[in-house]
Every structure is written in C-alpha cells, then in structure tokens.
Design a protein around this motif. Structure first.
Motif, PDB file in Angstrom:
ATOM      1  N   HIS A   1     -11.174   6.755  11.834  1.00 26.73           N
ATOM      2  CA  HIS A   1      -9.641   6.415  12.253  1.00 26.73           C
ATOM      3  C   HIS A   1      -9.308   6.862  13.670  1.00 26.73           C
ATOM      4  CE1 HIS A   1      -9.239   5.701   7.956  1.00 26.73           C
ATOM      5  NE2 HIS A   1      -8.841   4.642   8.242  1.00 26.73           N
TER       6      HIS A   1
ATOM      7  N   ARG B   1     -10.187   2.468  12.276  1.00 27.55           N
ATOM      8  CA  ARG B   1     -11.195   2.167  11.101  1.00 27.55           C
ATOM      9  C   ARG B   1     -11.777   3.321  10.799  1.00 27.55           C
ATOM     10  NH1 ARG B   1     -11.558  -3.368  11.476  1.00 27.55           N
ATOM     11  NH2 ARG B   1     -11.200  -4.206  13.374  1.00 27.55           N
ATOM     12  N   PRO B   2     -12.029   3.289   9.095  1.00 35.91           N
ATOM     13  CA  PRO B   2     -12.748   4.337   8.600  1.00 35.91           C
ATOM     14  C   PRO B   2     -14.008   4.782   9.140  1.00 35.91           C
ATOM     15  CG  PRO B   2     -11.958   2.924   6.846  1.00 35.91           C
ATOM     16  CD  PRO B   2     -11.805   2.267   8.326  1.00 35.91           C
TER      17      PRO B   2
ATOM     18  N   PRO C   1      -6.941   6.945   3.837  1.00 30.50           N
ATOM     19  CA  PRO C   1      -7.305   5.881   2.865  1.00 30.50           C
ATOM     20  C   PRO C   1      -8.460   5.458   3.429  1.00 30.50           C
ATOM     21  CG  PRO C   1      -5.431   5.248   3.694  1.00 30.50           C
ATOM     22  CD  PRO C   1      -5.641   6.869   4.443  1.00 30.50           C
ATOM     23  N   ASP C   2      -9.174   4.649   2.756  1.00 28.82           N
ATOM     24  CA  ASP C   2     -10.533   3.863   3.065  1.00 28.82           C
ATOM     25  C   ASP C   2     -10.052   2.405   3.554  1.00 28.82           C
ATOM     26  OD1 ASP C   2     -13.263   3.412   3.438  1.00 28.82           O
ATOM     27  OD2 ASP C   2     -13.730   3.138   1.217  1.00 28.82           O
ATOM     28  N   ARG C   3      -9.525   2.320   4.345  1.00 29.01           N
ATOM     29  CA  ARG C   3      -9.022   1.375   5.167  1.00 29.01           C
ATOM     30  C   ARG C   3      -8.746   1.031   6.313  1.00 29.01           C
ATOM     31  NH1 ARG C   3      -3.607   1.297   5.383  1.00 29.01           N
ATOM     32  NH2 ARG C   3      -2.230   2.539   3.890  1.00 29.01           N
ATOM     33  N   PRO C   4      -8.617  -0.127   6.979  1.00 30.19           N
ATOM     34  CA  PRO C   4      -8.375  -0.190   8.477  1.00 30.19           C
ATOM     35  C   PRO C   4      -6.585   0.333   8.613  1.00 30.19           C
ATOM     36  CG  PRO C   4      -9.658  -1.958   7.891  1.00 30.19           C
ATOM     37  CD  PRO C   4      -9.297  -1.341   6.628  1.00 30.19           C
TER      38      PRO C   4
ATOM     39  N   THR D   1      -6.995  -1.099  16.228  1.00 28.32           N
ATOM     40  CA  THR D   1      -7.091  -0.983  14.444  1.00 28.32           C
ATOM     41  C   THR D   1      -7.973   0.530  14.461  1.00 28.32           C
ATOM     42  OG1 THR D   1      -7.092  -3.215  14.103  1.00 28.32           O
ATOM     43  CG2 THR D   1      -8.406  -1.879  12.506  1.00 28.32           C
TER      44      THR D   1
ATOM     45  N   ARG E   1       0.768  -1.052  -0.072  1.00 29.25           N
ATOM     46  CA  ARG E   1       0.045  -0.110   0.068  1.00 29.25           C
ATOM     47  C   ARG E   1       0.907   1.184   0.064  1.00 29.25           C
ATOM     48  NH1 ARG E   1      -1.360  -2.797   5.054  1.00 29.25           N
ATOM     49  NH2 ARG E   1       0.074  -1.819   6.762  1.00 29.25           N
TER      50      ARG E   1
END
Length: 514
Positions: free
Chosen positions: A105, A100-101, A72-75, A98, A31
């Motif tokens: 976050h 999260r979106p 970003p749209d991810r954990p 974690t 990523r």
C-alpha cells in the motif's frame, strides 16, 4: 523551533475534506472504514527542476508482524494535492493513485511540469482520512547559480540503540535537501539490552523488511525530517545484511539473492524513489545524479551491489600492509558500469561542486595505533585501484569534488590524495564523514586513541565521536560545513551543538577552519 504550523499538523482544518473531494457514499458503504492509515507519515524526494516524488504508505497498524501494516487485502484509492502555500489556498496540482497490497500500500507520485526552484506543500487523503502536510522543493533551473543548496546528511539509524533526535534537529534547520547515506534500518534481531524495543526478529523475508521500515517511519522524529524537505537515499550493508559484498552474504543464508530481492523491494516501497529505481528481483540501479542548478551535482553511489569480495581474507575487517590483493588493478568497489557512468558524470559536469554521496571511508586510513599498519578492506582502502581511478578523474577534469560518507558512526573530515603511496601527493578532494543517527550509542567527543589516529593520518583533520548529522551550505563561492553532534541518544531530545566547522573554497581541496 519550527514555525511553520501546518508542516507537521494533520491538516484536518480549513475545509480539507471538501478541497480534496468527497468520496461517493455508496462506495464507502460497501467496505469497513479505515482507521488512521497515515501512521507512517509522508515524504518527498528526487527533486528535479520541474518535478519531485511524493510518497506515503498506508498502514493502520505499523507493527503488524506480516509487514502489511494492518491494511485490508484490497486496493485503496489515495488522493493527493500540491499547493504553493501551507494552508492549501493555492492548489496547483491534484490527482489520485492506487495503493495496492502487492506494494504494501505504498504510493509514489512522480510530478513534472512544476516551477523550478520552488517551495511546495503536499498532502494525501484515503477514505476520508487526511495525512500530515509535507514541504518539498524543486531544484533550481539548469545553469542558474542564484539559489544556494542547504544540505543535511547523515547515516546509520539503529532503532534499538537510541532515539532519533538527530532527525528532529535536522528538521529544525529546514534544509533544502536531506541525503541519507546508508543503513536506514538495521536487519539485526533483538539486542540483549536495547534502548528501545523493535518489532520482529532478524529480517530475512519481505514481511520482516517491511515491518522494520514501518517501525522507522512510524517514529515521530523520523516523520518530522521526512516531511520538512525532499530526501535522496542510498543504502549500505544493514539495509540488506551486514557486510554483504555483491552476490556474497556475510553468513550462509536462506538463498541470499532471495533475501536481497526482498530487502530491495521493501526499500523501494518505503522510500520516495522514482520508477527508475524500482527493483528487478535482486537488482536495483540506485546510482544516479541530483542536480541543483549550476551550484552542485550530487552523485549518489552504490558501493555494495557491484563490489568485488573483500581483499585477502574474503571477509570484512582490518588487513595489514602485506595484503597486496587490495592493490590489484582490476579490483573495483563500484563495478565497471558504475565507474564508467561516474567518470562521464564528472567529465561532463559544469557545476561548481561535485558531491559524491556514498557509504564507506574513501580516504586512506591507518586504523592501527602505534607500530604497524591496519587498513579496512571494506572501505576504499580495500579497492585502491578504484580510488586511484576516481582521484585521477577528479584531477584530470578539474572538479571541485567533496565526498560525503557514512558508515563509521563518527564524524571525520580530511583530504583525498591523488596517490597515498607518494608522501608529496597533492590533495584532489575533501571527504566529510557523517556520524550516525543512533548507532554505537552516545559516544564521546574524543576517545583515548583519537589523537594517535590523527597524528598517524595527517591528511585527516577532524574527529568527533558523538551521534548527529552534517549540515552544509553550498554557493558558487564556498561550501560551509557544520558537524552537528548530540550529547546523548539513549534519552530523547538532546540539543545539537556544532563540534566542528569548516569552509571549502573552489579550486582548493582542503579544509579551512570556519
């Protein structure tokens, strides 16, 4: 000056990356790397004798208009460390959460099993980037009186109105605990002549509230105060919408409960709160008690979510003595459940001091100058039966109660009477009203009508109309209070000065000059 060199540093030295553990190269390569995700700083809160909450929220671009901080749209995996020293040579706990979106976050780490009455330092890491270092404390052990409580409290931080210098001055005092009593943000759109430009328009949806919180957290003075000590927070109206009362908005809204749910979610995401305060749609139980050994209990109240609508007019404002609705015996500013909870907390308390952290003037206050009377139906004057029940409980349980109040953008101090309808009524508590961080601009030490207001309200003993905060030191023997004021907030870095000092002694609910 603050002398703890690592407290506000990025912490990238002393082998921190190795200490926190290296991210697998294969995972990182899949990523795009994040730029600095810790632009909103760090915070802690909700101290108990064996625990505390650690907080951060990842945001590469705090002013992204979608409220998601350019993430970003991810954990994202977030590692954390807790140490006994600011150089992290004595790490006592570590772990990972974690971000999260769905929660913008944000990260809330609830720790337990720590030493009571101890100082700790903490930091986070996400994808190779390191957060600033924060300092936090656990509360003293139950039943102990050896550690004083150094408490600072303030309210009302309107970004457009000025600079957050009061936060810096609070941080320089290095308190044990900071209490914020409402209006952490303002939901308003752009002012015509702002001191500072805010991002986004009026907050109506989740993106708007997230963005407003992010801009506040990105402010460097705000970050200093959040990093120096644990915070405890309660909201007032502007955290959601001006002058809301229960389920009723000030103005016709997009469905108000949807707006309230969005504001509640953003509030939780951006504050160091426990899972117990996680919202359920448009409901969030924010009232709770923070215990500091046997020295003090801080009962944090919610005077917005459960209150009856404003007396006589249905809108917040000043009403005359002919407004009899404010005396109705069933009227409540706290709601029946919260009133019963508070009564139980006071009845069962064995602490020297019972502090009531809340939002609006509890003392009776005649705001009309000269002939006639004028009472705010937004404060406890609009809910006299609620005040009478609280005063009765404090009196009956023989508690040393001190009310901590925000909202009115100026410093006040006075005495809470058992019954204001009786001129000979005894005092049962003291009320300390903090001014704002910025709201209402620079202000004045005294206004043309200040003397008149004090003369017409003899139980009110002090006023200062500048911005600032209040600091207090509580021991089993006394509570020492300094009202700290700033000469200006329309320019940054004004020094703080003490505009008034008082001592309160157990068993004597009155203000003694220090």
């Amino acid at each position: 000056m603050i002398t703890r060199r690592a407290l506000f540093a990025g912490g990238a030295s002393l082998g921190i990356s190795a200490a926190l553990g290296a991210e697998p190269v294969r995972a990182a390569a899949r990523r795009a790397p994040l730029s600095d995700p810790f632009t909103l700083g760090v915070a802690s809160g909700e101290p108990t004798p064996d625990g505390v909450v650690l907080w951060t929220r990842l945001a590469q671009d705090p002013l992204a208009l979608d409220g998601l901080g350019g993430m970003p749209d991810r954990p994202v995996a977030v590692e954390w460390q807790l140490a006994k020293d600011e150089d992290f040579r004595q790490v006592v706990r570590r772990g990972a959460e974690t971000a999260r979106p769905s929660a913008a976050h944000s990260v809330h780490v609830e720790l337990d099993g720590l030493d009571a009455g101890a100082e700790y330092f903490y930091r986070f890491r996400a994808e190779g980037e390191i957060s600033p270092v924060g300092r936090t404390l656990t509360a003293p052990a139950p039943g102990t009186t050896g550690r004083a409580l150094n408490l600072s409290f303030t309210s009302c931080a309107d970004y457009q109105t000025g600079w957050f210098t009061a936060y810096r001055r609070m941080a320089e005092d290095q308190p044990d605990l900071i209490a914020f009593l409402g209006d952490y943000i303002y939901e308003y759109g752009d002012y015509k002549y702002p001191v500072r430009d805010q991002a986004g328009g009026e907050c109506f949806d989740l993106a708007g509230y997230r963005l407003r919180h992010a801009q506040h957290k990105a402010d460097p003075e705000s970050q200093l105060a959040h990093a120096v000590a644990p915070w405890v927070v309660v909201w007032d109206d502007h955290d959601i919408e001006n002058a809301w009362a229960g389920d009723v908005p000030e103005q016709p809204d997009p469905p108000f409960l949807q707006r309230r749910a969005a504001a509640f979610q953003a509030y939780y995401e951006n504050m160091p709160l426990r899972r117990a305060q996680k919202p359920d749609g448009s409901s969030l139980r924010l009232y709770r008690t923070i215990r500091w050994g046997s020295v003090a209990n801080l009962h944090l109240l919610d005077t917005r979510q459960y209150r009856d609508l404003y007396a006589c007019t249905g809108r917040s404002g000043t009403v005359g003595p002919d407004c009899q609705e404010r005396f109705a015996p069933n009227r409540t500013i706290l709601g029946a459940e919260q009133e019963a909870w508070l009564d139980g907390e006071l009845k069962g308390s064995s602490a020297t001091w019972d502090l009531l952290g809340q939002q609006v003037f509890l003392m009776e206050m005649d705001w009309a100058n000269g002939e006639g009377k004028g009472y705010s139906n937004e404060g406890w004057d609009g809910y006299v039966a609620s005040r009478d029940r609280l005063a009765s409980a404090v009196d009956a349980y023989r508690r040393n109660a001190v009310v901590l109040t925000g909202d009115v953008h100026s410093h006040w101090a006075g005495e809470v009477k058992r019954d204001y309808r009786d001129p000979e009524s005894k005092s049962v508590a003291v009320e300390l009203v903090t001014t704002s961080v910025t709201s209402a601009g620079n202000g004045l030490d005294e206004y043309p009508n200040t003397r008149t207001l004090l003369d017409e309200n003899p139980h009110v003993k002090f006023f200062n109309g500048r911005r600032g905060y209040v600091r207090a030191k509580l021991t089993p023997k006394e509570m020492r209070v300094d009202f700290r004021s700033l000469s200006r907030v329309t320019e940054p870095y004004a020094p703080a000065y003490t505009s008034g000092s008082f001592v309160i002694e157990p068993g004597q609910p009155r203000l003694n000059p220090a």
